[in-house]
Design a protein around this motif. Structure first.
Motif, mmCIF file in Angstrom:
data_model
loop_
_atom_site.group_PDB
_atom_site.id
_atom_site.type_symbol
_atom_site.label_atom_id
_atom_site.label_comp_id
_atom_site.label_asym_id
_atom_site.label_seq_id
_atom_site.Cartn_x
_atom_site.Cartn_y
_atom_site.Cartn_z
ATOM 1 N N PHE A 42 0.685 -1.100 0.070
ATOM 2 C CA PHE A 42 0.009 -0.185 -0.056
ATOM 3 C C PHE A 42 1.147 1.076 -0.305
ATOM 4 C CE2 PHE A 42 -3.088 -3.154 1.095
ATOM 5 C CZ PHE A 42 -4.286 -2.867 -0.037
ATOM 6 N N GLN A 43 2.015 1.021 0.580
ATOM 7 C CA GLN A 43 2.397 2.562 0.380
ATOM 8 C C GLN A 43 3.322 2.577 -1.125
ATOM 9 O OE1 GLN A 43 6.209 1.438 3.440
ATOM 10 N NE2 GLN A 43 4.898 1.455 4.868
ATOM 11 N N GLN A 44 4.019 1.608 -1.430
ATOM 12 C CA GLN A 44 3.656 1.477 -3.119
ATOM 13 C C GLN A 44 2.648 2.028 -3.369
ATOM 14 O OE1 GLN A 44 5.101 -2.611 -3.657
ATOM 15 N NE2 GLN A 44 7.316 -1.386 -3.920
ATOM 16 N N ILE A 45 1.237 1.780 -4.058
ATOM 17 C CA ILE A 45 0.342 2.174 -4.282
ATOM 18 C C ILE A 45 0.298 3.645 -4.633
ATOM 19 C CG2 ILE A 45 -1.695 1.565 -4.095
ATOM 20 C CD1 ILE A 45 -0.062 -0.334 -5.719
ATOM 21 N N PHE A 46 0.358 4.459 -2.954
ATOM 22 C CA PHE A 46 -0.214 5.500 -2.509
ATOM 23 C C PHE A 46 0.994 5.996 -3.442
ATOM 24 C CE2 PHE A 46 -2.465 3.998 1.800
ATOM 25 C CZ PHE A 46 -3.195 3.324 0.748
ATOM 26 N N GLU A 47 1.851 5.982 -2.836
ATOM 27 C CA GLU A 47 3.237 7.093 -3.829
ATOM 28 C C GLU A 47 3.258 7.288 -5.610
ATOM 29 O OE1 GLU A 47 5.723 8.893 -2.106
ATOM 30 O OE2 GLU A 47 6.833 9.303 -3.867
ATOM 31 N N VAL A 48 3.172 5.859 -5.818
ATOM 32 C CA VAL A 48 2.889 5.988 -7.403
ATOM 33 C C VAL A 48 1.722 7.056 -7.249
ATOM 34 C CG1 VAL A 48 2.148 4.850 -9.421
ATOM 35 C CG2 VAL A 48 3.587 3.185 -7.285
ATOM 36 N N LEU A 49 0.468 6.662 -7.342
ATOM 37 C CA LEU A 49 -0.275 7.784 -7.032
ATOM 38 C C LEU A 49 -0.300 9.371 -7.151
ATOM 39 C CD1 LEU A 49 -3.854 5.447 -5.968
ATOM 40 C CD2 LEU A 49 -3.048 6.259 -7.903
#
Ligand code: ARG
Length: 562
Positions: A337-344
């Motif tokens: 989720f850290q990755q997903i939020f950061e990509v967004l």
């Protein structure tokens, strides 16, 4: 009643507005110190006075107010004691007039919260981890609704991925329709486990599996029909459990739903120069390598869990225009989720800041850790059945003549299980112990339910006579402690929403039940003078209401007898 504001207005300090005083007023830990206190250290420093002297000065200037019993200066604090009778009768009256509305609010009016929870995987067991997840998510949905938010409960089904190719191979080799029809997911899970064992010896199975998954992707009829069958079998079982847990969803858009919604997101990433090629795969890298890169397209062209989550986030924003989007998922997926939020965020989506991973811990049974690998896994349905049968035995002992015993055993057994999931801070790992969660004298669901039933039976047996109401009857220390616990309930619901922490409500409900039982054991209701009895019965009625509201938010039934 906003007592902090009222109290701040009683304090007269030169050049200090009451709005500066109000935020400093808190509730002392020890009830003997009064209902509220004002620490004087900050003002004393500014005014170059000793805190003790300033507290005394403030107290000497406080006038007479009917809501205030006394104000005292104690070691640099002003301790306020409210007029107990007034507070008690106000709280009781408020609860009784607002009824189920007590604790609700409109803070979320016009705002939508998406809550992604439970999110089970097709053909995989509904195991204890999902129980925790489903209980927390279900409670959050109800808590947010009660705070006036529009809630979209989303079950992001795990219904896509190469594992379905494997399952088809396994089913064709070792499965049978008969077995799956009768044993459901357990049968599917058994052959899936067997597949993994056999594939270690015979890697050609994986080629077959890949070929079958390709057929699913290409819309081959046999592949789709098997896949559809697995999904149906799983959902039938899962729905059965959801019904027992009092949980519903507004959307079942699972991973497969995003198959045609990933490309536009990948294109946007490409346009923004965020997608990098890495050995044939496409990844997003993060500044200073603060996290491992997020893999979005494998070298064989296949998309991943993360790719679908990105597409899902964009879809949810476009469809629901959420104020917040919550993901109730175990902490093992923190990095994901850290990755997903950061990509967004890198994509320039300002709403990336509104995404929250509501992480939770792990559940194990007393006899050891649970894992879905190697086939050692505990099914929620079995746990519920065991809890219900144990609850039935306890009830039969305590109350042999109880009507509807099976129904109540179900409410108590399932309620105890859900309560245990919600009582601890969500991030903590927990060990599930039947005897502990079913203990009628512990901090448990049955204890709260039992207290509720006690309130119901008291109200049935003792009727108020006349309208005389003696507040004195509810101003003794035990009654007053109960009143304070009831008074705190709305704030605990609000905080539970703010912190994504249903345990705050569960704990408040236990506090109320404990305070009620102390009051009940110390003070007679039935034989009290009518006016006193009336006041006490009103307090019992208010307690019954708040416990019922609290249990309802948690997804637990409140039987009137048990
Ligand atoms: N199906 C996943 C699992 O069991 C959880 C999915 C959570 N939701 C999400 N949008 N990734 O691990």
């Amino acid at each position: 009643m906003d007592y902090k504001k009222l109290l701040a207005d009683t304090v007269i300090l030169q050049d200090v507005e009451s709005s500066e005083i109000e935020p400093l007023i808190t509730v002392p830990k020890d009830p003997a110190m009064g209902d509220y206190c004002l620490p004087c250290f900050k003002f004393a420093k500014e005014m170059k006075k000793s805190p003790m002297a300033l507290a005394q000065e403030i107290v000497s200037r406080i006038g007479a107010y009917n809501f205030l019993e006394k104000a005292e200066a104690v070691g640099g604090y002003v301790n306020f004691t409210l007029n107990k009778k007034m507070v008690a009768s106000r709280v009781v009256e408020q609860v009784l007039t607002e009824g189920i509305g007590y604790g609700r609010s409109e803070e979320g009016a016009g705002k939508t919260v998406c809550i992604d929870f439970s999110s089970v995987n097709i053909a995989k067991p509904f195991h204890m981890g999902h129980l925790l997840n489903t209980s927390i998510g279900g409670a959050l949905c109800r808590i947010y609704r009660s705070l006036g938010y529009k809630v979209v409960g989303i079950n992001h089904l795990g219904d896509w991925g190469t594992q379905f190719g494997k399952l088809i191979v396994a089913y064709k080799k070792w499965g049978s329709r008969e077995d799956v029809d009768s044993r459901g997911v357990k049968a599917l899970f058994d052959i899936y486990v067997r597949y993994h064992k056999e594939a270690e010896e015979d890697p050609s199975l994986d080629d077959e599996a890949r070929a079958w998954f390709k057929k699913i992707e290409d819309g081959n009829e046999e592949a789709l029909s098997l896949f559809g069958y697995f999904k149906e079998v799983t959902m039938k079982e899962v729905e059965r459990v959801y019904k027992r847990l009092n949980v519903t969803f507004d959307s079942y858009a699972g991973e497969s739903f995003y198959n045609d919604k990933m490309q536009p997101v990948l294109d946007e990433l490409e346009e923004k120069g965020l997608l990098e090629l890495s050995e044939g795969a496409k990844v997003v890298r993060f500044e200073g390598d603060k996290m491992p890169p997020c893999l979005l397209v494998r070298s064989d062209g296949a998309t991943l869990y993360a790719t679908r989550d990105l597409a899902a986030a964009v879809y949810r924003k476009n469809t629901y225009d959420f104020y917040k989007c919550l993901y109730v998922v175990a902490y093992q997926q923190n990095l994901h989720f850290q990755q997903i939020f950061e990509v967004l965020r890198l994509m320039g989506k300002p709403w990336a800041a509104d995404m929250v991973h509501v992480a939770h811990g792990m559940v194990s049974l007393q006899d050891g850790a649970l894992s879905s690998r190697g086939g050692r896994v505990v099914f929620v349905e079995d746990v519920l059945n065991t809890a219900v049968s144990k609850a039935g035995k306890i009830i039969a002992e305590k109350n042999p003549d109880l009507k509807d015993r099976d129904k109540i055993a179900e409410q108590v057994g399932v309620g105890a299980t859900i309560f245990a999931m919600l009582f601890n801070s969500r991030i903590k790992d927990m060990v599930f112990d039947y005897d502990k969660v079913l203990n009628f004298d512990g901090e448990t669901g049955p204890y709260v339910q039992y207290t509720y039933a006690r309130c119901c039976s008291l109200l049935e047996k003792c009727v108020s006579e006349g309208d005389d109401f003696d507040d004195e009857g509810i101003a003794n220390p035990e009654a007053y402690a109960l009143v304070k616990a009831l008074e705190k309930y709305p704030e605990s619901v609000r905080l539970a929403g703010e912190k994504y922490e249903p345990s705050i409500v569960a704990r408040q409900v236990v506090d109320i039940a404990q305070a009620f039982n102390k009051f009940y054991f110390e003070h007679n209701i039935k034989d009290a003078a009518p006016a006193v009895r009336n006041a006490r019965l009103a307090l019992v009625g208010a307690t019954r209401q708040v416990i019922e509201s609290g249990l309802t938010l948690l997804g637990i039934s409140a039987p009137q007898r048990m």
